[in-house]
Design an enzyme around this catalytic site. Sequence first.
Site, PDB file in Angstrom:
ATOM      1  CD  GLU A 176      55.634 -93.873-106.590  1.00 40.04           C
ATOM      2  OE1 GLU A 176      56.396 -93.805-107.597  1.00 40.04           O
ATOM      3  OE2 GLU A 176      54.700 -92.893-106.331  1.00 40.04           O
TER       4      GLU A 176
ATOM      5  CB  CYS B 158      52.359 -96.438-108.656  1.00 42.06           C
ATOM      6  SG  CYS B 158      53.916 -96.235-109.557  1.00 42.06           S
TER       7      CYS B 158
ATOM      8  CE1 TYR C  26      59.788 -87.273-123.302  1.00 43.97           C
ATOM      9  CE2 TYR C  26      57.758 -86.396-123.389  1.00 43.97           C
ATOM     10  CZ  TYR C  26      59.124 -86.542-123.649  1.00 43.97           C
ATOM     11  OH  TYR C  26      59.531 -85.173-123.949  1.00 43.97           O
TER      12      TYR C  26
ATOM     13  CB  ALA D 125      64.260 -90.541-125.797  1.00 43.68           C
TER      14      ALA D 125
HETATM   15  N1  THU Z   1      56.660 -90.312-111.215  1.00 44.61           N
HETATM   16  C1  THU Z   1      57.014 -91.233-109.933  1.00 44.61           C
HETATM   17  O1  THU Z   1      58.035 -91.686-110.326  1.00 44.61           O
HETATM   18  N2  THU Z   1      56.106 -91.498-109.260  1.00 44.61           N
HETATM   19  C2  THU Z   1      55.020 -90.904-108.703  1.00 44.61           C
HETATM   20  O2  THU Z   1      54.455 -91.133-107.624  1.00 44.61           O
HETATM   21  C3  THU Z   1      54.373 -89.757-109.755  1.00 44.61           C
HETATM   22  C4  THU Z   1      55.234 -89.811-111.072  1.00 44.61           C
HETATM   23  C5  THU Z   1      57.462 -90.097-112.118  1.00 44.61           C
HETATM   24  C6  THU Z   1      57.097 -90.483-113.423  1.00 44.61           C
HETATM   25  C7  THU Z   1      57.979 -89.527-114.563  1.00 44.61           C
HETATM   26  O3  THU Z   1      59.253 -89.749-114.648  1.00 44.61           O
HETATM   27  C8  THU Z   1      57.977 -88.428-113.501  1.00 44.61           C
HETATM   28  O4  THU Z   1      57.599 -88.524-112.099  1.00 44.61           O
HETATM   29  C9  THU Z   1      56.748 -87.292-113.978  1.00 44.61           C
HETATM   30  O5  THU Z   1      55.607 -87.653-114.136  1.00 44.61           O
END
Ligand code: THU
Length: 162
Positions: free
Chosen positions: A74, A114, A67, A65
């Site tokens: 990853e 990441c 954010y 919540a």
């Molecule tokens: N997110 C990932 O887990 N990996 C990515 O490569 C891109 C974004 C997640 C973060 C968030 O929970 C959601 O996707 C939207 O950005």
Amino acid sequence: MDQKIIETKVNIYHLTELEPEIQVLINKAKEQVQQAYAPYSNFFVGAAVLLENGALFVANNQENAAYPSGLCAERIALFYANAQFPDVPVRAIAIAAYTGNDFVAYPITPCGSCRQVMLEAETRFENSIDIYMYGTECIYHIENAGQLLPLKFEKKSLEHDH
Ligand code: THU
């Protein structure tokens, strides 16, 4: 003025063209989207990490919540793998994303944070990490984390005379 152009090589595959071990890794990443906790974005990401000793770790994105407190699939997978096997190099990571009613048609590429974490895992063990990104139309393969993060800040950047 001088200039340098930096290129990134992206190999584009269909699943069946990849070696069986990598197909398994991609399928593990795909399975993981089902367990993602992404009630805020409804963007479900799965990741699977393969170590050089054959160990395989899976994870998915975990939102919050508040954010910024959430974390990408990853980084969870990589940190966990490194926590369990601090001396074993990472061989490959696969990523899959699901939104709406299907996996994305064209692969998503990892966020900057990441990429930085992948780079650390790569330089830490001096072992390049193959990165596979799944889409229903095609799979992207990048041969090392350095290619995903040109002009990188890394361990040797901390040395004064690199
Ligand atoms: N997110 C990932 O887990 N990996 C990515 O490569 C891109 C974004 C997640 C973060 C968030 O929970 C959601 O996707 C939207 O950005």
